[in-house]
Design a protein around this motif. Structure first.
Motif, mmCIF file in Angstrom:
data_model
loop_
_atom_site.group_PDB
_atom_site.id
_atom_site.type_symbol
_atom_site.label_atom_id
_atom_site.label_comp_id
_atom_site.label_asym_id
_atom_site.label_seq_id
_atom_site.Cartn_x
_atom_site.Cartn_y
_atom_site.Cartn_z
ATOM 1 N N ILE A 89 -47.407 21.012 67.613
ATOM 2 C CA ILE A 89 -47.714 20.633 66.147
ATOM 3 C C ILE A 89 -47.856 22.253 65.375
ATOM 4 C CG2 ILE A 89 -48.558 19.003 64.468
ATOM 5 C CD1 ILE A 89 -48.185 17.001 66.243
ATOM 6 N N LEU A 90 -49.062 22.122 65.781
ATOM 7 C CA LEU A 90 -49.498 23.054 65.801
ATOM 8 C C LEU A 90 -49.101 24.264 65.267
ATOM 9 C CD1 LEU A 90 -52.548 23.240 68.304
ATOM 10 C CD2 LEU A 90 -52.703 22.643 65.774
ATOM 11 N N LEU A 91 -47.552 25.049 66.379
ATOM 12 C CA LEU A 91 -46.951 24.903 66.357
ATOM 13 C C LEU A 91 -46.047 25.431 65.113
ATOM 14 C CD1 LEU A 91 -45.161 28.449 67.068
ATOM 15 C CD2 LEU A 91 -44.119 26.852 68.961
ATOM 16 N N LEU A 92 -45.387 24.361 65.263
ATOM 17 C CA LEU A 92 -44.942 23.719 63.503
ATOM 18 C C LEU A 92 -45.474 24.209 62.775
ATOM 19 C CD1 LEU A 92 -41.575 23.222 62.879
ATOM 20 C CD2 LEU A 92 -42.542 20.794 63.090
ATOM 21 N N THR A 93 -46.336 23.578 62.511
ATOM 22 C CA THR A 93 -47.426 24.391 61.136
ATOM 23 C C THR A 93 -47.140 25.560 61.352
ATOM 24 O OG1 THR A 93 -48.900 22.336 61.588
ATOM 25 C CG2 THR A 93 -49.508 23.935 60.231
ATOM 26 N N MET A 94 -47.948 26.466 61.972
ATOM 27 C CA MET A 94 -47.793 27.283 61.949
ATOM 28 C C MET A 94 -46.560 28.163 61.181
ATOM 29 S SD MET A 94 -49.539 29.381 64.495
ATOM 30 C CE MET A 94 -48.646 30.955 64.588
ATOM 31 N N SER A 95 -45.188 27.732 61.276
ATOM 32 C CA SER A 95 -43.669 27.835 61.686
ATOM 33 C C SER A 95 -42.999 28.010 59.667
ATOM 34 C CB SER A 95 -43.013 27.643 62.597
ATOM 35 O OG SER A 95 -43.674 28.262 63.468
ATOM 36 N N ILE A 96 -43.558 27.094 59.437
ATOM 37 C CA ILE A 96 -43.725 25.729 58.249
ATOM 38 C C ILE A 96 -44.308 26.670 56.902
ATOM 39 C CG2 ILE A 96 -43.973 23.713 56.616
ATOM 40 C CD1 ILE A 96 -43.541 21.990 59.320
ATOM 41 N N LYS A 97 -45.723 27.322 57.451
ATOM 42 C CA LYS A 97 -46.638 28.272 56.876
ATOM 43 C C LYS A 97 -45.861 29.577 56.475
ATOM 44 C CE LYS A 97 -50.700 29.529 55.774
ATOM 45 N NZ LYS A 97 -53.043 29.349 56.200
ATOM 46 N N ASN A 98 -45.400 29.930 57.118
ATOM 47 C CA ASN A 98 -45.193 31.091 58.206
ATOM 48 C C ASN A 98 -43.344 31.248 56.963
ATOM 49 O OD1 ASN A 98 -44.502 34.194 58.165
ATOM 50 N ND2 ASN A 98 -42.926 33.322 59.583
ATOM 51 N N TYR A 99 -42.882 30.579 56.736
ATOM 52 C CA TYR A 99 -41.118 30.129 56.265
ATOM 53 C C TYR A 99 -41.419 30.019 54.658
ATOM 54 C CZ TYR A 99 -36.346 28.712 55.000
ATOM 55 O OH TYR A 99 -34.886 29.143 54.700
ATOM 56 N N GLY A 100 -42.542 29.376 54.243
ATOM 57 C CA GLY A 100 -42.949 29.238 52.795
ATOM 58 C C GLY A 100 -43.827 30.393 53.011
ATOM 59 N N SER A 101 -44.052 31.723 52.976
ATOM 60 C CA SER A 101 -44.861 32.593 52.657
ATOM 61 C C SER A 101 -43.714 33.992 52.005
ATOM 62 C CB SER A 101 -45.641 33.360 53.895
ATOM 63 O OG SER A 101 -45.181 33.824 54.885
ATOM 64 N N ASP A 103 -30.680 40.059 65.155
ATOM 65 C CA ASP A 103 -30.030 41.648 64.286
ATOM 66 C C ASP A 103 -29.108 41.398 63.113
ATOM 67 O OD1 ASP A 103 -30.736 43.497 66.880
ATOM 68 O OD2 ASP A 103 -29.089 43.407 67.511
ATOM 69 N N LYS A 104 -28.628 39.733 62.853
ATOM 70 C CA LYS A 104 -28.171 39.240 61.832
ATOM 71 C C LYS A 104 -28.810 38.430 61.117
ATOM 72 C CE LYS A 104 -23.898 40.768 64.344
ATOM 73 N NZ LYS A 104 -22.893 39.840 64.724
ATOM 74 N N LEU A 105 -29.908 38.020 61.226
ATOM 75 C CA LEU A 105 -30.229 36.805 60.689
ATOM 76 C C LEU A 105 -31.924 37.036 60.029
ATOM 77 C CD1 LEU A 105 -29.321 33.618 62.619
ATOM 78 C CD2 LEU A 105 -27.974 34.730 60.519
ATOM 79 N N ASN A 106 -32.599 35.937 59.433
ATOM 80 C CA ASN A 106 -33.943 36.661 58.817
ATOM 81 C C ASN A 106 -34.679 35.865 60.208
ATOM 82 O OD1 ASN A 106 -36.671 34.278 57.785
ATOM 83 N ND2 ASN A 106 -35.414 35.740 55.692
ATOM 84 N N GLN A 107 -35.070 36.698 60.213
ATOM 85 C CA GLN A 107 -36.568 35.836 61.382
ATOM 86 C C GLN A 107 -37.390 34.671 61.311
ATOM 87 O OE1 GLN A 107 -38.657 39.838 61.963
ATOM 88 N NE2 GLN A 107 -36.972 40.514 63.423
ATOM 89 N N LYS A 108 -37.588 34.444 59.843
ATOM 90 C CA LYS A 108 -38.753 33.228 59.814
ATOM 91 C C LYS A 108 -37.549 32.286 59.673
ATOM 92 C CE LYS A 108 -41.147 35.978 56.083
ATOM 93 N NZ LYS A 108 -41.986 35.243 54.762
ATOM 94 N N THR A 109 -36.482 32.470 59.450
ATOM 95 C CA THR A 109 -35.997 31.049 59.290
ATOM 96 C C THR A 109 -35.200 31.006 60.747
ATOM 97 O OG1 THR A 109 -34.406 31.628 57.940
ATOM 98 C CG2 THR A 109 -33.477 30.522 59.004
#
Length: 385
Positions: A373-385, A268-274
């Motif tokens: 590793i696959l999940l982390l790769t997706m999240s890093i890419k999503n965070y940077g978009s 409810d308060k923070l950035n969801q990508k983070t």
């Protein structure tokens, strides 16, 4: 101190979600006992857990979309009938095949907690939606964990069949309570069932946010299922422990499950990508720790805590993302997300059992680390978009 009536409803829904979803996971600490009962291999008996997960996935696909068209209480009436029948059939199954079939029916009917989560999102105020989803999710997650404790103790001391008799009785009592206390919600979708199901294709094909949430959920649940399906074999082979001790690992995970409401508040308060990135790092770290746990109970404990914390943060954030975008189709978008996630869970069960049978715990942790590793790769890419 008395709870506000509306808040008490969320806790009732949380309790119901936990009790119902437990039906799917009772079998995991009992796989050794069931294997001995029917004189089958570890790989064959793991299909009991697989069938319940597949049933759950198909329940998500075929039943949960109806929550946008039919009143929740009406759907519950039919599902509880199948649930109680399936649990009774499991208790008296004369063969592994009958047990597998009954397990699928129980999984199919036990998908109804996924009606309660969108219902919580509907009746909550917008500023407390994440918190309300977190409360219901905490019950669901605690149910998954406590189910292993209960089944481990009852299975070892009274036999695995007794457990399913008790589960059937508990579902009957729960149904009576829900009929009196669950709030009524009448959706306004006017199309027929075929049109309702056809609309799922739009959410899957045309919305990248839902697709990515589903893939993240699938990877996370695959890792969780691989871990819990094979833990009972590791505990027996490496430490000489039975299903009681294996089930008690659920106690450790409860501390993580209780954080679900807190994670909901963060949404409810923070950035969801983070939050997604933190969740992925936590899950990757969990499997790194588990890689050193072949003969270390301490490492197993740390790994369990990290897996539960990471998966809750991932799961609750995924659901908040998709619920915010489609408030009038929450059951359908939840169907797409959860169906994808539990197909991942079923795949994790199969791959986990296969990995353990062929390469032991090293094979399981290698599988889990690769998935994260696959999940982390997706999240890093999503965070940077």
């Amino acid at each position: 101190m008395a709870l506000h009536p509306k808040k008490s409803i969320f806790y009732l829904m949380s309790l119901a979600a936990g009790l119902i979803v437990a039906n799917i996971y009772y079998s995991q600490p009992l796989l050794n006992e069931i294997s001995n009962s029917f004189n089958v291999s570890e790989s064959e008996v793991s299909n009991v857990a697989l069938c319940s997960q597949l049933g759950y996935a198909f329940g998500l696909l075929l039943i949960i979309p109806l929550g946008d068209k039919i009143a929740t209480k009406k759907i519950l009436s039919y599902n509880f009938l199948f649930m109680i029948t399936g649990l009774t059939a499991m208790a008296f199954s004369p063969s592994l095949f009958c047990l597998l079939l009954s397990s699928f029916v129980v999984g199919l009917a036990s998908s109804v907690p996924q009606l309660l989560i969108p219902l919580a999102a509907h009746i909550a105020t917008p500023e407390e939606r994440g918190k309300s989803i977190g409360i219901v999710m905490s019950g669901l997650l605690i149910g998954i964990l406590v189910s292993r404790i209960i089944s481990g103790v009852i299975g070892e001391h009274f036999g695995w069949r007794i457990l399913y008799i008790i589960a059937g009785i508990s579902m009957l009592l729960l149904y009576i309570v829900l009929q009196y206390r669950l709030p009524s919600y009448n959706p306004d979708y006017k199309g027929n069932y075929v049109q309702l199901m056809n609309s799922l294709r739009f959410y899957l094909v045309d919305d990248n946010n839902i697709r990515m949430a589903g893939l993240r959920g699938a990877l996370g649940f695959a890792g969780l299922s691989a871990f819990w399906t094979t833990l009972v074999f590791l505990m027996n082979d490496s430490f000489g422990y039975g299903s009681t001790i294996t089930g008690l690992f659920g106690v450790i995970g409860i501390f993580g499950a209780l954080s679900a409401a807190v994670i909901g508040k963060w949404n409810d308060k923070l950035n969801q990508k983070t939050i997604l990135l933190i969740a992925s790092i936590t899950l990757f770290s969990a499997w790194c720790v588990l890689s050193f746990s072949t003969h270390s109970v301490i490492m197993l404990i740390i790994g369990v805590i990290l897996i539960d914390l990471g998966l809750q943060a991932l799961h609750i954030t995924n659901q908040n993302i998709i619920f915010e975008k489609y408030p009038d189709a929450r059951n359908r978008v939840n169907t797409v997300y959860m169906f994808t996630s539990f197909i991942g869970g079923a795949l994790g069960t199969t791959l986990g059992a296969f990995s353990y049978q062929n390469w032991g715990w090293t094979g399981v942790t290698t599988l889990g680390t690769f998935l994260m590793i696959l999940l982390l790769t997706m999240s890093i890419k999503n965070y940077g978009s």
